[in-house]
Design an enzyme around this catalytic site. Structure first.
Site, PDB file in Angstrom:
ATOM      1  N   HIS A 126       1.214  -1.030   0.103  1.00 37.84           N
ATOM      2  CA  HIS A 126       0.160  -0.069  -0.244  1.00 37.84           C
ATOM      3  C   HIS A 126       1.199   1.086  -0.024  1.00 37.84           C
ATOM      4  O   HIS A 126       1.964   1.345   0.147  1.00 37.84           O
ATOM      5  CB  HIS A 126      -0.955   0.527   1.258  1.00 37.84           C
ATOM      6  CG  HIS A 126      -0.087   0.226   2.547  1.00 37.84           C
ATOM      7  ND1 HIS A 126       0.092   1.201   3.476  1.00 37.84           N
ATOM      8  CD2 HIS A 126       0.791  -0.923   3.169  1.00 37.84           C
ATOM      9  CE1 HIS A 126       0.279   1.218   4.451  1.00 37.84           C
ATOM     10  NE2 HIS A 126       0.956   0.327   3.848  1.00 37.84           N
ATOM     11  N   CYS A 174       3.194   3.766   2.783  1.00 39.81           N
ATOM     12  CA  CYS A 174       3.799   2.626   3.708  1.00 39.81           C
ATOM     13  C   CYS A 174       4.696   3.076   4.483  1.00 39.81           C
ATOM     14  O   CYS A 174       5.415   3.750   4.424  1.00 39.81           O
ATOM     15  CB  CYS A 174       4.245   0.909   2.960  1.00 39.81           C
ATOM     16  SG  CYS A 174       4.277  -0.265   4.672  1.00 39.81           S
TER      17      CYS A 174
HETATM   18 CO    CO Z   1       2.367  -0.776   5.876  1.00 40.29          CO
END
Ligand code: CO
Length: 211
Positions: free
Chosen positions: A99, A102
């Site tokens: 993602h 992060c």
């Molecule tokens: Co992460």
């Protein structure tokens, strides 16, 4: 008990009551079998809950999460989850989901020491080093971090392919398909990074075991 913790237990009671009201046999059905279709390897980040963002229910996704969704080949935890998922549960798909934004990726891009976690972040620095020229051609720090998130997912997909567990399953003509996805915490959208594998063919000969 602290209020917040009390609230969690209260929420659970309400959830159970609601399900029992709408589907009285739900828990007895769920208790009988464990047959998830997908193994999810994601980041521990609280903003990326596997079931919620994929619209799946309890029982459908076997989940393994760690900082920055890493597949480290000496990690007994990951290997145990993978072995059980592939050999016993016979799951059909493995999704490595990274993602953007992060914390693990961002930390690995700095020279700051964060304590014991530095040893885990080292694996991300190794990914950075493998793609250093491509990353450092990007001036914008945010864009560079987004690219590292994607490159890291791809590396972890390759790491899965290299395991004896996955190679053996493929040699038998079995599943899984392995996919690399990235999630954007800013808009909730999951993107397929188009690195799907389901056979040993794509593996570099260095890593490939004889059938
Ligand atoms: Co992460």
């Amino acid at each position: 008990m602290p209020e917040f913790v009390k609230k969690l237990l209260g929420n659970n009671q309400k959830w159970v009551e609601e399900i029992r009201r709408t589907d009285p046999t739900y828990f007895s059905r769920l208790g009988e079998t464990h047959q998830p279709i997908v193994l999810w390897i994601g980041c521990s980040d609280a903003r990326v809950p596997a079931n919620q963002i994929t619209g799946t229910s309890p029982g459908e996704v076997f989940v393994h999460r760690n900082i920055a969704n890493m597949v480290v080949h000496s990690d007994m935890n990951m290997l145990s989850v993978l072995s059980y998922a592939v050999e016993v549960l016979k799951i059909r798909h493995i999704v490595v989901c990274g993602h953007y934004s992060c914390g693990g990726i961002n930390a690995a891009m700095t020279n700051q020491s964060f304590g014991v976690i530095d040893n885990w972040l080292r694996h991300i620095k190794d990914v950075y080093r493998a793609h250093q020229d491509q990353l450092e051609a990007i001036d914008d720090a945010e864009k560079r971090a987004r690219l590292l998130v994607e490159l890291n997912v791809k590396e972890q997909v390759y790491n899965l392919c290299k395991t004896s567990i996955v190679q053996s399953s493929w040699s038998r003509g079995d599943f899984p398909y392995i996919h690399g996805w990235v999630y954007d915490v800013h808009d909730g959208i999951l993107k397929d990074l188009d690195v799907t594998f389901n056979s040993n063919e794509a593996l570099s000969s260095l890593y490939r075991f004889k059938d």
